[in-house]
Scaffold this motif. Structure first.
Motif, mmCIF file in Angstrom:
data_model
loop_
_atom_site.group_PDB
_atom_site.id
_atom_site.type_symbol
_atom_site.label_atom_id
_atom_site.label_comp_id
_atom_site.label_asym_id
_atom_site.label_seq_id
_atom_site.Cartn_x
_atom_site.Cartn_y
_atom_site.Cartn_z
ATOM 1 N N ALA A 12 0.849 -1.188 0.000
ATOM 2 C CA ALA A 12 0.000 0.000 0.000
ATOM 3 C C ALA A 12 0.887 1.242 0.000
ATOM 4 C CB ALA A 12 -0.908 0.000 1.218
ATOM 5 N N SER A 13 0.479 2.250 -0.735
ATOM 6 C CA SER A 13 1.313 3.439 -0.883
ATOM 7 C C SER A 13 1.377 4.236 0.413
ATOM 8 C CB SER A 13 0.777 4.312 -2.021
ATOM 9 O OG SER A 13 -0.546 4.724 -1.752
ATOM 10 N N LEU A 14 2.331 5.139 0.470
ATOM 11 C CA LEU A 14 2.544 5.962 1.652
ATOM 12 C C LEU A 14 1.306 6.808 1.941
ATOM 13 C CD1 LEU A 14 4.816 6.728 3.686
ATOM 14 C CD2 LEU A 14 5.378 8.618 2.153
ATOM 15 N N PRO A 15 0.783 6.782 3.173
ATOM 16 C CA PRO A 15 -0.397 7.606 3.491
ATOM 17 C C PRO A 15 -0.150 9.077 3.165
ATOM 18 C CG PRO A 15 0.012 6.032 5.243
ATOM 19 C CD PRO A 15 1.173 5.924 4.296
ATOM 20 N N PRO A 16 -1.154 9.765 2.639
ATOM 21 C CA PRO A 16 -0.961 11.171 2.239
ATOM 22 C C PRO A 16 -0.463 12.075 3.358
ATOM 23 C CG PRO A 16 -2.986 10.311 1.293
ATOM 24 C CD PRO A 16 -2.466 9.258 2.217
ATOM 25 N N LEU A 17 -0.889 11.832 4.607
ATOM 26 C CA LEU A 17 -0.458 12.710 5.696
ATOM 27 C C LEU A 17 1.047 12.607 5.927
ATOM 28 C CD1 LEU A 17 0.010 11.346 8.898
ATOM 29 C CD2 LEU A 17 -2.185 10.422 8.219
ATOM 30 N N LEU A 18 1.622 11.393 5.732
ATOM 31 C CA LEU A 18 3.070 11.226 5.847
ATOM 32 C C LEU A 18 3.793 11.766 4.611
ATOM 33 C CD1 LEU A 18 3.102 7.625 7.349
ATOM 34 C CD2 LEU A 18 3.457 9.776 8.553
ATOM 35 N N THR A 19 3.120 11.711 3.477
ATOM 36 C CA THR A 19 3.710 12.234 2.242
ATOM 37 C C THR A 19 3.863 13.747 2.306
ATOM 38 O OG1 THR A 19 2.616 10.421 1.050
ATOM 39 C CG2 THR A 19 3.522 12.211 -0.266
ATOM 40 N N VAL A 20 2.818 14.441 2.756
ATOM 41 C CA VAL A 20 2.911 15.902 2.841
ATOM 42 C C VAL A 20 3.899 16.317 3.928
ATOM 43 C CG1 VAL A 20 0.590 16.242 1.933
ATOM 44 C CG2 VAL A 20 0.931 16.097 4.411
ATOM 45 N N THR A 21 4.080 15.478 4.959
ATOM 46 C CA THR A 21 5.112 15.749 5.965
ATOM 47 C C THR A 21 6.487 15.729 5.328
ATOM 48 O OG1 THR A 21 3.748 14.761 7.708
ATOM 49 C CG2 THR A 21 6.102 14.963 8.140
ATOM 50 N N ALA A 22 6.727 14.742 4.459
ATOM 51 C CA ALA A 22 8.009 14.667 3.759
ATOM 52 C C ALA A 22 8.198 15.867 2.827
ATOM 53 C CB ALA A 22 8.098 13.367 2.962
ATOM 54 N N ILE A 23 7.137 16.260 2.121
ATOM 55 C CA ILE A 23 7.227 17.414 1.211
ATOM 56 C C ILE A 23 7.583 18.679 1.984
ATOM 57 C CG2 ILE A 23 5.879 18.923 -0.308
ATOM 58 C CD1 ILE A 23 4.270 16.444 -1.140
ATOM 59 N N THR A 24 6.911 18.892 3.119
ATOM 60 C CA THR A 24 7.131 20.107 3.905
ATOM 61 C C THR A 24 8.531 20.127 4.521
ATOM 62 O OG1 THR A 24 4.773 20.080 4.444
ATOM 63 C CG2 THR A 24 6.170 21.544 5.718
ATOM 64 N N ASN A 25 8.976 18.994 5.065
ATOM 65 C CA ASN A 25 10.302 18.953 5.684
ATOM 66 C C ASN A 25 11.415 19.053 4.652
ATOM 67 O OD1 ASN A 25 9.247 18.786 8.259
ATOM 68 N ND2 ASN A 25 9.330 16.548 8.338
ATOM 69 N N LEU A 26 11.184 18.490 3.456
ATOM 70 C CA LEU A 26 12.170 18.641 2.382
ATOM 71 C C LEU A 26 12.278 20.102 1.966
ATOM 72 C CD1 LEU A 26 14.100 17.184 0.415
ATOM 73 C CD2 LEU A 26 12.180 16.992 -1.177
ATOM 74 N N LYS A 27 11.150 20.784 1.939
ATOM 75 C CA LYS A 27 11.163 22.211 1.617
ATOM 76 C C LYS A 27 11.922 22.994 2.698
ATOM 77 C CE LYS A 27 7.413 23.811 -0.116
ATOM 78 N NZ LYS A 27 6.002 24.283 -0.260
ATOM 79 N N SER A 28 11.780 22.582 3.956
ATOM 80 C CA SER A 28 12.506 23.250 5.040
ATOM 81 C C SER A 28 14.013 23.101 4.872
ATOM 82 C CB SER A 28 12.067 22.664 6.394
ATOM 83 O OG SER A 28 10.696 22.877 6.630
ATOM 84 N N ILE A 29 14.454 21.918 4.443
ATOM 85 C CA ILE A 29 15.887 21.709 4.201
ATOM 86 C C ILE A 29 16.361 22.558 3.027
ATOM 87 C CG2 ILE A 29 17.621 19.996 3.532
ATOM 88 C CD1 ILE A 29 15.929 17.879 4.939
ATOM 89 N N HIS A 30 15.543 22.600 1.978
ATOM 90 C CA HIS A 30 15.932 23.317 0.761
ATOM 91 C C HIS A 30 15.982 24.828 0.983
ATOM 92 C CE1 HIS A 30 16.536 23.892 -3.496
ATOM 93 N NE2 HIS A 30 15.475 24.689 -3.565
#
Length: 470
Positions: free
Chosen positions: A336-354
């Motif tokens: 099963a694919s990554l739950p959307p709530l964990l996916t947007v967490t990764a997107i937001t934290n990656l943006k914080s690093i960038h």
């Protein structure tokens, strides 16, 4: 004469036709008889009719076999219960402790922006994603995360897995097959080991970070290839390493390995779970740290469960490398694919690093400070070997003496009682080779100089307390 020949030809055709027709009839009749025999044949087995009491007795005495074997417990101590959020400080069994046990390198587990985005995702998408990516589990945020990861590494494409372990363990067998050869460091993590085993390739382990030993193995293989050039043309060779090894905290000798990769035409896979978001000016890992283009690496794999403070893993590389996994990466196709709530967490934290790469430098400075502070303490250095590169966020305190479970339990318990959380490094029985017992430290960028001093002083006191009790 011509009339006679025509007569013989017509006769033979008629006879052949009659034979085939009769053969079909007899064959069908034979098959019908077999079916009737099977249907009406009486069973030779005698039906045993049990009384109600006998049935109940058999049911009472029946004991199902366990689905798995007995679990091996590495420690007899009671489990430690962690309360509240995982942050710089955590509450363990009700005691507030400085946290040196969690892989929260950049401190993004409590990022307010990612928490807010996760709540919005729950309201919009729900909790789960309902299925694998290739069926009905792909959500727009999955595509957004893959695009962001590819852009972050300046590569063509990325693929996201729902579990960090499955990213590396299924990416390897998606490419390496039975006829291939894999060269791997002997201290690669357990996920890599399982991926190598699943590939069924010929495996050649070289000594940990020993470039000369790897070179020797490659030269021996080159000699074998010369003896059987036909087989050598069909054999692909892979080199699998970690940027920073989780079992030792050591950084790989990447420049030297790149020389061998190009010389012997190896396909290079790197697990950057402990270097992504840790090394390099922008957090791009071992390639940026050494100034090597990520295009020179065939496949970069990393877990999102450390620096990105979420769940899952990813692979980045060229489009034809990544696209192959969408049909052959078992962890991608059937999970099963990554739950959307964990996916947007990764997107937001990656943006914080960038957008805020200074947090990488802060983490590097903290890692160096911890490393130096440990090295400068005579009591610690007299009793421990400090395993790990100075920039590694994972360090191991390996006892110089023959340690016991009693010492490890005493050390961990003493630290906890004095407001510091550390843990003993533990491994599964199948993990190879056996690692030396150690206390594993996980560094977070939010640690201050006073926090580091508290930790070092506590380590020293724990050692003194143990030897006084002996």
């Amino acid at each position: 004469m011509q009339i006679l020949l025509q007569f013989l030809l017509d006769t033979s055709q008629y006879i052949l036709y009659e034979f085939i027709t009769r053969f079909h009839v007899y064959l069908q009749l034979f098959l019908v008889l077999i079916v009737l025999w099977v249907v009406f044949k009486k069973s030779d087995k005698k039906v045993i009719r049990l009384s109600k009491e006998d049935e109940e007795k058999i049911i009472r005495e029946w004991k199902p076999e366990p689905l798995v074997g007995a679990l091996l417990h590495h420690s007899t101590s009671p489990p430690r219960i962690v309360e509240r959020k995982i942050d710089k400080y955590i509450y363990v069994d009700g005691v507030k402790c400085l946290n040196l046990a969690s892989y929260n390198f950049l401190g993004l587990l409590t990022n307010d922006a990612s928490e807010a985005e996760a709540l919005r995702a729950v309201r919009k998408y729900g909790i789960g994603s309902c299925g694998p990516r290739g069926f009905y589990g792909t959500v727009d945020v999955h595509l957004q995360l893959e695009e962001d990861l590819a852009n972050f590494f300046h590569l063509q494409e990325a693929i996201v897995y729902s579990y960090g372990f499955s990213a590396i363990s299924t990416a390897i067998p998606a490419y390496a097959k039975r006829s291939d050869i894999i060269f791997a460091d002997e201290y690669v993590n357990f996920a890599i080991q399982k991926g190598i085993d699943a590939s069924r390739s010929e495996i050649k382990y070289f000594r940990h970070n020993d470039v000369e030993h790897l070179h020797k193995l490659l030269m021996e293989q080159a000699e074998l290839d010369l003896k059987n050039k036909k087989k050598a043309k069909k054999t692909r060779k892979f080199l699998i390493i970690e940027g920073i090894y989780s079992k030792t905290g050591d950084m790989c000798p990447f420049p030297e390995l790149m020389v061998l990769k190009k010389k012997y035409k190896l396909r290079l896979f790197i697990d950057e779970s402990l270097t992504f978001g840790v090394l390099g000016k922008s957090g791009r890992g071992i390639t940026q740290h050494f100034g090597v283009s990520p295009r020179d690496v065939d496949l970069i794999i990393a877990s999102m469960e450390y620096s990105l403070a979420t769940v899952g893993g990813f692979c980045v590389g060229s489009d034809f490398i990544v696209e192959h996994q969408r049909l052959s990466g078992l962890g991608y196709c059937f999970s099963a694919s990554l739950p959307p709530l964990l996916t947007v967490t990764a997107i937001t934290n990656l943006k914080s690093i960038h957008t805020n790469p200074t947090i990488i430098q802060e983490l590097n400075n903290t890692c160096k400070h911890v490393h130096t502070s440990l090295k400068n303490n005579n009591v610690i250095m007299d009793n421990f070997n400090i395993s790990g590169h100075e920039l590694s966020p994972v360090k191991h305190l390996v006892p110089k003496f023959e340690s016991s479970d009693r010492f490890m339990e005493h050390f961990v318990n003493y630290c906890q009682e004095n407001g510091l959380t550390v843990c003993k490094a533990t491994y599964l029985p199948e993990d190879r080779p056996p690692c030396l017992p150690s206390i594993r430290l996980a560094i977070c960028r939010s640690l201050t100089s006073s926090d580091v001093k508290q930790a070092v002083d506590t380590f020293e006191s724990a050692l003194n307390s143990y030897f006084l009790s002996e």
